[in-house]
Design a protein around this motif. Sequence first.
Motif, PDB file in Angstrom:
ATOM      1  N   GLN A  61     -39.597  13.270 -37.179  1.00  0.00           N
ATOM      2  CA  GLN A  61     -39.425  11.822 -37.022  1.00  0.00           C
ATOM      3  C   GLN A  61     -39.764  11.097 -38.325  1.00  0.00           C
ATOM      4  O   GLN A  61     -39.035  10.200 -38.756  1.00  0.00           O
ATOM      5  CB  GLN A  61     -40.316  11.315 -35.890  1.00  0.00           C
ATOM      6  CG  GLN A  61     -39.865  11.752 -34.502  1.00  0.00           C
ATOM      7  CD  GLN A  61     -40.889  11.433 -33.441  1.00  0.00           C
ATOM      8  OE1 GLN A  61     -42.088  11.603 -33.647  1.00  0.00           O
ATOM      9  NE2 GLN A  61     -40.427  10.969 -32.284  1.00  0.00           N
ATOM     10  N   LEU A 104     -37.656   1.475 -30.542  1.00  0.00           N
ATOM     11  CA  LEU A 104     -37.117   2.638 -29.840  1.00  0.00           C
ATOM     12  C   LEU A 104     -38.059   3.061 -28.718  1.00  0.00           C
ATOM     13  O   LEU A 104     -39.275   3.152 -28.924  1.00  0.00           O
ATOM     14  CB  LEU A 104     -36.927   3.821 -30.800  1.00  0.00           C
ATOM     15  CG  LEU A 104     -35.727   3.751 -31.746  1.00  0.00           C
ATOM     16  CD1 LEU A 104     -35.741   4.950 -32.684  1.00  0.00           C
ATOM     17  CD2 LEU A 104     -34.416   3.721 -30.970  1.00  0.00           C
ATOM     18  N   HIS A 115     -40.138   5.506 -26.227  1.00  0.00           N
ATOM     19  CA  HIS A 115     -40.790   6.776 -26.569  1.00  0.00           C
ATOM     20  C   HIS A 115     -39.967   7.976 -26.123  1.00  0.00           C
ATOM     21  O   HIS A 115     -40.065   9.059 -26.700  1.00  0.00           O
ATOM     22  CB  HIS A 115     -42.193   6.840 -25.948  1.00  0.00           C
ATOM     23  CG  HIS A 115     -42.190   6.974 -24.459  1.00  0.00           C
ATOM     24  ND1 HIS A 115     -42.052   5.888 -23.614  1.00  0.00           N
ATOM     25  CD2 HIS A 115     -42.278   8.064 -23.647  1.00  0.00           C
ATOM     26  CE1 HIS A 115     -42.072   6.300 -22.361  1.00  0.00           C
ATOM     27  NE2 HIS A 115     -42.202   7.605 -22.348  1.00  0.00           N
ATOM     28  N   TRP A 116     -39.130   7.780 -25.091  1.00  0.00           N
ATOM     29  CA  TRP A 116     -38.340   8.899 -24.584  1.00  0.00           C
ATOM     30  C   TRP A 116     -37.022   9.067 -25.342  1.00  0.00           C
ATOM     31  O   TRP A 116     -36.258   9.992 -25.069  1.00  0.00           O
ATOM     32  CB  TRP A 116     -38.048   8.728 -23.095  1.00  0.00           C
ATOM     33  CG  TRP A 116     -37.608   7.349 -22.699  1.00  0.00           C
ATOM     34  CD1 TRP A 116     -38.384   6.327 -22.236  1.00  0.00           C
ATOM     35  CD2 TRP A 116     -36.273   6.816 -22.774  1.00  0.00           C
ATOM     36  NE1 TRP A 116     -37.631   5.211 -22.005  1.00  0.00           N
ATOM     37  CE2 TRP A 116     -36.333   5.477 -22.320  1.00  0.00           C
ATOM     38  CE3 TRP A 116     -35.045   7.350 -23.166  1.00  0.00           C
ATOM     39  CZ2 TRP A 116     -35.200   4.672 -22.263  1.00  0.00           C
ATOM     40  CZ3 TRP A 116     -33.920   6.549 -23.109  1.00  0.00           C
ATOM     41  CH2 TRP A 116     -34.006   5.228 -22.657  1.00  0.00           C
ATOM     42  N   ASP A 117     -36.758   8.173 -26.288  1.00  0.00           N
ATOM     43  CA  ASP A 117     -35.499   8.257 -27.044  1.00  0.00           C
ATOM     44  C   ASP A 117     -35.740   7.928 -28.511  1.00  0.00           C
ATOM     45  O   ASP A 117     -35.037   7.119 -29.099  1.00  0.00           O
ATOM     46  CB  ASP A 117     -34.474   7.289 -26.434  1.00  0.00           C
ATOM     47  CG  ASP A 117     -33.069   7.509 -26.996  1.00  0.00           C
ATOM     48  OD1 ASP A 117     -32.775   8.642 -27.434  1.00  0.00           O
ATOM     49  OD2 ASP A 117     -32.276   6.551 -27.003  1.00  0.00           O
ATOM     50  N   ASN A 118     -36.763   8.531 -29.102  1.00  0.00           N
ATOM     51  CA  ASN A 118     -37.072   8.241 -30.500  1.00  0.00           C
ATOM     52  C   ASN A 118     -37.056   9.502 -31.355  1.00  0.00           C
ATOM     53  O   ASN A 118     -37.851   9.655 -32.277  1.00  0.00           O
ATOM     54  CB  ASN A 118     -38.418   7.527 -30.620  1.00  0.00           C
ATOM     55  CG  ASN A 118     -39.589   8.366 -30.105  1.00  0.00           C
ATOM     56  OD1 ASN A 118     -39.399   9.506 -29.674  1.00  0.00           O
ATOM     57  ND2 ASN A 118     -40.779   7.809 -30.136  1.00  0.00           N
ATOM     58  N   GLU A 119     -36.127  10.407 -31.032  1.00  0.00           N
ATOM     59  CA  GLU A 119     -36.007  11.622 -31.824  1.00  0.00           C
ATOM     60  C   GLU A 119     -35.430  11.294 -33.204  1.00  0.00           C
ATOM     61  O   GLU A 119     -34.930  10.199 -33.446  1.00  0.00           O
ATOM     62  CB  GLU A 119     -35.118  12.637 -31.104  1.00  0.00           C
ATOM     63  CG  GLU A 119     -35.699  13.152 -29.798  1.00  0.00           C
ATOM     64  CD  GLU A 119     -37.046  13.815 -29.994  1.00  0.00           C
ATOM     65  OE1 GLU A 119     -37.176  14.621 -30.943  1.00  0.00           O
ATOM     66  OE2 GLU A 119     -37.971  13.516 -29.227  1.00  0.00           O
ATOM     67  N   ARG A 146     -31.949   9.851 -33.574  1.00  0.00           N
ATOM     68  CA  ARG A 146     -31.814   8.478 -33.094  1.00  0.00           C
ATOM     69  C   ARG A 146     -32.375   7.492 -34.126  1.00  0.00           C
ATOM     70  O   ARG A 146     -31.835   6.407 -34.335  1.00  0.00           O
ATOM     71  CB  ARG A 146     -32.545   8.329 -31.759  1.00  0.00           C
ATOM     72  CG  ARG A 146     -32.372   6.953 -31.123  1.00  0.00           C
ATOM     73  CD  ARG A 146     -30.940   6.694 -30.749  1.00  0.00           C
ATOM     74  NE  ARG A 146     -30.487   7.585 -29.703  1.00  0.00           N
ATOM     75  CZ  ARG A 146     -29.227   7.776 -29.368  1.00  0.00           C
ATOM     76  NH1 ARG A 146     -28.283   7.148 -30.052  1.00  0.00           N
ATOM     77  NH2 ARG A 146     -28.885   8.592 -28.392  1.00  0.00           N
ATOM     78  N   SER A 179     -30.190   4.584 -36.026  1.00  0.00           N
ATOM     79  CA  SER A 179     -30.574   3.173 -35.985  1.00  0.00           C
ATOM     80  C   SER A 179     -30.697   2.586 -37.384  1.00  0.00           C
ATOM     81  O   SER A 179     -30.418   1.402 -37.598  1.00  0.00           O
ATOM     82  CB  SER A 179     -31.902   3.025 -35.242  1.00  0.00           C
ATOM     83  OG  SER A 179     -31.795   3.475 -33.913  1.00  0.00           O
ATOM     84  N   VAL A 223     -21.575  10.379 -26.383  1.00  0.00           N
ATOM     85  CA  VAL A 223     -22.951  10.660 -26.798  1.00  0.00           C
ATOM     86  C   VAL A 223     -22.927  11.297 -28.162  1.00  0.00           C
ATOM     87  O   VAL A 223     -22.218  12.265 -28.392  1.00  0.00           O
ATOM     88  CB  VAL A 223     -23.664  11.604 -25.804  1.00  0.00           C
ATOM     89  CG1 VAL A 223     -25.075  11.888 -26.264  1.00  0.00           C
ATOM     90  CG2 VAL A 223     -23.664  10.987 -24.412  1.00  0.00           C
ATOM     91  N   GLU A 249     -26.558  15.816 -31.414  1.00  0.00           N
ATOM     92  CA  GLU A 249     -27.803  15.944 -32.155  1.00  0.00           C
ATOM     93  C   GLU A 249     -27.576  16.768 -33.406  1.00  0.00           C
ATOM     94  O   GLU A 249     -26.792  17.712 -33.414  1.00  0.00           O
ATOM     95  CB  GLU A 249     -28.865  16.624 -31.282  1.00  0.00           C
ATOM     96  CG  GLU A 249     -29.299  15.780 -30.109  1.00  0.00           C
ATOM     97  CD  GLU A 249     -30.536  16.354 -29.442  1.00  0.00           C
ATOM     98  OE1 GLU A 249     -31.198  17.197 -30.077  1.00  0.00           O
ATOM     99  OE2 GLU A 249     -30.845  15.948 -28.326  1.00  0.00           O
TER     100      GLU A 249
END
Length: 646
Positions: free
Chosen positions: A165, A185, A187-191, A194, A198, A636, A639
Amino acid sequence: MTTTVIIELNKLDADPKNVRKTYSADSIAKFAANIEANGVLHNLLVRPGAKKGRYFVTAGERRRKALLLLVEQGKIEKNHPVECKVKTAEEATEISLSENVEREAMHPVDEYEAFSALADEGRSITDIAARFGVTEVIVRRRLALAKVSPKLLELYRAEKMTFEQLSAFTVSDDHERQEQVWDNLPHWDNEAYRIKSSLMTGEVAYTDRRVKLIGGLYDYEQAGGAVRRDLFGEPGEGYVLDVALLDRLAMERLEEVAAPYREKGWKWVETSFLRPDWIFNIPRVYPVEVEPTSEEQAEYQALHEEWDDLAELINSDMDDEKAGQRMDEISRRMDELSGKREIYQPDDMARSGVIVFINQSGNAQVDIGIVRAEDEDDAEEAEGEEDQDGTEDDGAETETGTGTEPVTDAAPKFAPSQSLIEVLTARKTTALRVELAHNPDVALAAVVHAMLLRISYGSGQTSVKSALQVSLTHERTEKWIKPPLECAASAAFENLQENYGHKIPGNPADLFDWCLEQSHEELMSLLAYAAAHSVNAIETKFSDRREGIAQADQLGRALKVDMTKWFETTADSYFNHVNRRGIEQAVLEAQGPEAALAVSAAGKKAEAVLIAERRIKGTGWLPVPVRIAADPNAEVEAEPFPMAAE
């Protein structure tokens, strides 16, 4: 008691009790440069040697080897004085193990600050790398952290974010924007991917479908496009800076695919980067079936049988190349024959069109026979003649079959044998059953879906368009999975059967009254359990359930099935049952070309199997028949590949 003494270098020997036996030449060279610049910072731990006046180096062998390299380079004398601490022989192994196991690397932010201080003094990256015994890439990556907000560096120190991160923030040097992204962001979508997405709103990532369509960043660069690469990224990763050029290249590729359709007589042909939303729930025209001649039927059947024979031949590791070439020829000819069985009528083509777009995989895909409102001359006639569905799957049908045609550059070079496909899809079926049995909500939706197919579209639709055999036909998987209990999913489903078997009345005459007494929650669980028995995703050689089997992936996505929990790719489960080509393809997909070379270089298939099993272990790679296919319509972002270990 420890005694500190000065010992000449040429009187120090390697200690046989030292637990570390292997040292890379590159590591020793870098350490030597560090010692030349800073001296030996830590004393060597030694014990008396086998001969009087000589000592074994219990801890510090890498330092000794680095000093000997300096002797070879003529930078110090062979009797160079070395400060040592003398220990007893009884302590040697424990000390050596402790030094090697308990050693902790510097914290990345501490390294960044140390490297940065040297860089501010004018030291080059090469010099810093040599002095610290690390690679230049590591130095560059640590120095890149200068772009990151001090607030975020402190959060990483406090272990409130991962290094992946933290590294993601180096794509921008706007500290205020970085902090804003982190705070906003969830916490469950801050990889990491992502965070990068952003921050880089004005750039296009290498994972974008347009980039995939034109062949990747290399082809874009060959056309003169500028690329910004992430220092923490892998080779092949990066960001497109000239979006206009990318759009032009992608549109040219789509036009190449669309060109043949413009010559076939369709009313209109359009291209688009995305599948248009309006395409769903509007009429389409479909091909009509044409009876093949007896000669064509005989040829198709003969080719089918020959293909199966060749597949078995390849799986026995015999005559791979010639058999593979012949299979490619057979596949092309069978496609030609299949294409003659269904054709579009000229009248239908004159009132409908074709859309070419980029699907989620980055391939050009063609949706055929779209009837727009302005195309329809007679709405009442169309209502009676046209199917209103228009929601064909993105991925695997042909123009002649259903009106959806994915376009790829080349046919796959390898396909598992039919017998192996049945085994693998049987295991997939058992896993789907277990997951469905634990998810009553999805089970209810699946059963209702199958029932509506039957009552709304006719009894024949239920068996071909639903993965559930809702009449509760239960396909036993034991003949494909032997012994069944060695399969994790089979064992789990067996346990479910035992648990529910104790609940349900032994006399079937009592079952209805018993059900009436159960709670809604209990009935929902029983519904899920019963529905799970009807799941059938087994791809047998001759099946009329192609669409139903395909719907199993839709079911798997709804259940969020992780097939790596239920299937591990090993020699017994896969590699022993495929040929060399299949083994190499698996390793290539999982670990890349370099790893695949190790398989191709193996002398015998058994050796290739062992190499592949070792390479695949822990990667999560699965054979295609076992996988739950991704939703072709999902928007989507893929990754990025994980960053390699430093």
